[in-house]
Design an enzyme around this catalytic site. Sequence first.
Site, PDB file in Angstrom:
ATOM      1  N   GLY A   1       0.603  -4.960   0.950  1.00  0.00           N
ATOM      2  CA  GLY A   1      -0.595  -5.026   0.108  1.00  0.00           C
ATOM      3  C   GLY A   1      -0.347  -5.733  -1.221  1.00  0.00           C
ATOM      4  O   GLY A   1      -1.284  -6.278  -1.821  1.00  0.00           O
TER       5      GLY A   1
ATOM      6  N   ALA B   1       0.865  -1.173   0.000  1.00  0.00           N
ATOM      7  CA  ALA B   1       0.000   0.000   0.000  1.00  0.00           C
ATOM      8  C   ALA B   1       0.909   1.233   0.000  1.00  0.00           C
ATOM      9  O   ALA B   1       2.061   1.161   0.455  1.00  0.00           O
ATOM     10  CB  ALA B   1      -0.895  -0.022   1.227  1.00  0.00           C
TER      11      ALA B   1
ATOM     12  N   GLU C   1       4.752  -5.097   7.420  1.00  0.00           N
ATOM     13  CA  GLU C   1       4.025  -4.064   8.166  1.00  0.00           C
ATOM     14  C   GLU C   1       4.578  -3.832   9.577  1.00  0.00           C
ATOM     15  O   GLU C   1       4.490  -2.717  10.094  1.00  0.00           O
ATOM     16  CB  GLU C   1       2.526  -4.423   8.256  1.00  0.00           C
ATOM     17  CG  GLU C   1       1.759  -4.230   6.952  1.00  0.00           C
ATOM     18  CD  GLU C   1       1.798  -5.452   6.029  1.00  0.00           C
ATOM     19  OE1 GLU C   1       2.635  -6.357   6.257  1.00  0.00           O
ATOM     20  OE2 GLU C   1       1.001  -5.503   5.083  1.00  0.00           O
TER      21      GLU C   1
ATOM     22  N   GLU D   1      -0.603  -9.332  -0.416  1.00  0.00           N
ATOM     23  CA  GLU D   1      -2.027  -9.591  -0.146  1.00  0.00           C
ATOM     24  C   GLU D   1      -2.833  -9.643  -1.442  1.00  0.00           C
ATOM     25  O   GLU D   1      -3.731 -10.469  -1.593  1.00  0.00           O
ATOM     26  CB  GLU D   1      -2.566  -8.507   0.797  1.00  0.00           C
ATOM     27  CG  GLU D   1      -1.985  -8.666   2.203  1.00  0.00           C
ATOM     28  CD  GLU D   1      -2.202  -7.443   3.078  1.00  0.00           C
ATOM     29  OE1 GLU D   1      -1.916  -6.315   2.609  1.00  0.00           O
ATOM     30  OE2 GLU D   1      -2.658  -7.609   4.226  1.00  0.00           O
TER      31      GLU D   1
HETATM   32  N1  CO8 Z   1       4.569   3.183  -0.813  1.00  0.00           N
HETATM   33  C1  CO8 Z   1       4.965   4.371  -1.352  1.00  0.00           C
HETATM   34  N2  CO8 Z   1       6.115   4.507  -2.035  1.00  0.00           N
HETATM   35  C2  CO8 Z   1       6.907   3.425  -2.174  1.00  0.00           C
HETATM   36  C3  CO8 Z   1       6.558   2.170  -1.640  1.00  0.00           C
HETATM   37  C4  CO8 Z   1       5.317   2.074  -0.938  1.00  0.00           C
HETATM   38  N3  CO8 Z   1       4.877   0.924  -0.415  1.00  0.00           N
HETATM   39  N4  CO8 Z   1       7.545   1.299  -1.919  1.00  0.00           N
HETATM   40  C5  CO8 Z   1       8.476   1.965  -2.620  1.00  0.00           C
HETATM   41  N5  CO8 Z   1       8.092   3.260  -2.782  1.00  0.00           N
HETATM   42  C6  CO8 Z   1       8.823   4.327  -3.475  1.00  0.00           C
HETATM   43  C7  CO8 Z   1      10.027   4.790  -2.693  1.00  0.00           C
HETATM   44  O1  CO8 Z   1       9.651   5.739  -1.713  1.00  0.00           O
HETATM   45  C8  CO8 Z   1      10.889   5.367  -3.787  1.00  0.00           C
HETATM   46  O2  CO8 Z   1      10.387   6.657  -4.124  1.00  0.00           O
HETATM   47  P1  CO8 Z   1      11.443   7.860  -4.415  1.00  0.00           P
HETATM   48  O3  CO8 Z   1      12.183   7.420  -5.646  1.00  0.00           O
HETATM   49  O4  CO8 Z   1      10.554   9.036  -4.628  1.00  0.00           O
HETATM   50  O5  CO8 Z   1      12.307   7.948  -3.222  1.00  0.00           O
HETATM   51  C9  CO8 Z   1      10.604   4.468  -4.994  1.00  0.00           C
HETATM   52  O6  CO8 Z   1       9.379   3.798  -4.684  1.00  0.00           O
HETATM   53  C10 CO8 Z   1      11.687   3.413  -5.198  1.00  0.00           C
HETATM   54  O7  CO8 Z   1      11.848   2.717  -3.988  1.00  0.00           O
HETATM   55  P2  CO8 Z   1      13.266   2.541  -3.263  1.00  0.00           P
HETATM   56  O8  CO8 Z   1      14.200   3.642  -3.631  1.00  0.00           O
HETATM   57  O9  CO8 Z   1      13.015   2.307  -1.804  1.00  0.00           O
HETATM   58  O10 CO8 Z   1      13.785   1.195  -3.968  1.00  0.00           O
HETATM   59  P3  CO8 Z   1      14.788   0.126  -3.333  1.00  0.00           P
HETATM   60  O11 CO8 Z   1      15.169  -0.793  -4.457  1.00  0.00           O
HETATM   61  O12 CO8 Z   1      15.884   0.761  -2.573  1.00  0.00           O
HETATM   62  O13 CO8 Z   1      13.892  -0.707  -2.287  1.00  0.00           O
HETATM   63  C11 CO8 Z   1      11.927  -1.834  -1.497  1.00  0.00           C
HETATM   64  C12 CO8 Z   1      12.776  -1.446  -2.716  1.00  0.00           C
HETATM   65  C13 CO8 Z   1      12.690  -2.823  -0.606  1.00  0.00           C
HETATM   66  C14 CO8 Z   1      10.667  -2.521  -2.025  1.00  0.00           C
HETATM   67  C15 CO8 Z   1      11.572  -0.561  -0.695  1.00  0.00           C
HETATM   68  O14 CO8 Z   1      11.049   0.420  -1.591  1.00  0.00           O
HETATM   69  C16 CO8 Z   1      10.576  -0.774   0.392  1.00  0.00           C
HETATM   70  O15 CO8 Z   1      10.914  -1.293   1.454  1.00  0.00           O
HETATM   71  N6  CO8 Z   1       9.308  -0.338   0.174  1.00  0.00           N
HETATM   72  C17 CO8 Z   1       8.257  -0.411   1.149  1.00  0.00           C
HETATM   73  C18 CO8 Z   1       7.782  -1.826   1.326  1.00  0.00           C
HETATM   74  C19 CO8 Z   1       6.716  -1.886   2.386  1.00  0.00           C
HETATM   75  O16 CO8 Z   1       6.923  -1.611   3.547  1.00  0.00           O
HETATM   76  N7  CO8 Z   1       5.506  -2.314   1.975  1.00  0.00           N
HETATM   77  C20 CO8 Z   1       4.382  -2.485   2.865  1.00  0.00           C
HETATM   78  C21 CO8 Z   1       3.590  -1.225   2.967  1.00  0.00           C
HETATM   79  S1  CO8 Z   1       2.323  -1.349   4.221  1.00  0.00           S
HETATM   80  C22 CO8 Z   1       1.113  -2.208   3.456  1.00  0.00           C
HETATM   81  O17 CO8 Z   1       1.201  -2.584   2.337  1.00  0.00           O
HETATM   82  C23 CO8 Z   1      -0.104  -2.434   4.276  1.00  0.00           C
HETATM   83  C24 CO8 Z   1      -1.246  -2.989   3.423  1.00  0.00           C
HETATM   84  C25 CO8 Z   1      -2.551  -2.871   4.108  1.00  0.00           C
HETATM   85  C26 CO8 Z   1      -3.070  -1.462   4.080  1.00  0.00           C
HETATM   86  C27 CO8 Z   1      -4.181  -1.300   4.985  1.00  0.00           C
HETATM   87  C28 CO8 Z   1      -4.777   0.077   4.881  1.00  0.00           C
HETATM   88  C29 CO8 Z   1      -4.851   0.835   6.140  1.00  0.00           C
END
Ligand code: CO8
Length: 263
Positions: free
Chosen positions: A116, A71, A139, A119
């Site tokens: 997400g 998400a 999460e 999921e």
């Molecule tokens: N949301 C928003 N932006 C994201 C997300 C995300 N989930 N994942 C990556 N991005 C963005 C980064 O911020 C980055 O943006 P920018 O270039 O502007 O800085 C761009 O994508 C590229 O990402 P990275 O530079 O971080 O790329 P890396 O190769 O270094 O890392 C990863 C890749 C490991 C995937 C890393 O981006 C990461 O850890 N992302 C987050 C993963 C995460 O925590 N996902 C779970 C989110 S919580 C969730 O999904 C809950 C679901 C249920 C929701 C319920 C509603 C209330």
Amino acid sequence: MLDPETFNNILLEQVRDGVYLLTINRPKVLNALNAQTLEEMNNAVSTVTADKGARVLLITGSGEKAFVAGADIAHMSNLSPLEGKAFAEHGMHLFRRLETLGIPVVALVNGYALGGGCELAMSCDFILASDNAKFGQPEVNLGVTPGFGGTQRLTRLVGTSMAMELLVTGRNMSAEEAMQRGLVNHVYPQPQLLEEGLKLASMIAGKSGTAIQLTKELVQRGQDLDLDNACIMESDLFGLSFSTPDRAEGMAAFLESRKPNFG
Ligand code: CO8
């Protein structure tokens, strides 16, 4: 391509007869799901549902790095508790819709499937993954619980103890590990994933659509029933399938030693 004007965050194409491909298309944020993306996906599902010739829905992410990295954390960081609940319900509703759709939905996981994203993949009927795919529910690192069904579907797919390990550590699983644990059906080299997905979808599209619809309903609804009632439901729908043109065509084709044409 269907009404490209309608969508900003996804693409929906009918790539072959009866085979739709939905691509989540926000590569700059690794295809993270915000409210608008969920809404567009919901509309895309309505488009597919309205097409009586639809046979398979494939879901993938844009680019080679991510299916869906979760998400959208920027979107969620501004939500109040009630808005967070509404966002979770939005995703839950969409994912449940995919799970109960009358055609098979197959996830082509082409990179990160986190939170997400994992999921979403788990709400599809099954998952094909590229060799660089990574699955996880991170999460715990954000101070929240999964909210699109992760605690429930992961547990049903890999069992309580493995699901607990993954949920409380937030660690990623490789595609190979995900396959060993029963989350993924097949793993392909990244450049071949879409082609393999299309091949499989074409094979499914040639089968009886009504038989597939009833089979999916049996598998989905049967999981929540005791075995006696699930088997009664199977006898009932087996009987119902005898009323369909596909049954007449399928059995006639066998007896006439020809391939069935289910139309
Ligand atoms: N949301 C928003 N932006 C994201 C997300 C995300 N989930 N994942 C990556 N991005 C963005 C980064 O911020 C980055 O943006 P920018 O270039 O502007 O800085 C761009 O994508 C590229 O990402 P990275 O530079 O971080 O790329 P890396 O190769 O270094 O890392 C990863 C890749 C490991 C995937 C890393 O981006 C990461 O850890 N992302 C987050 C993963 C995460 O925590 N996902 C779970 C989110 S919580 C969730 O999904 C809950 C679901 C249920 C929701 C319920 C509603 C209330």
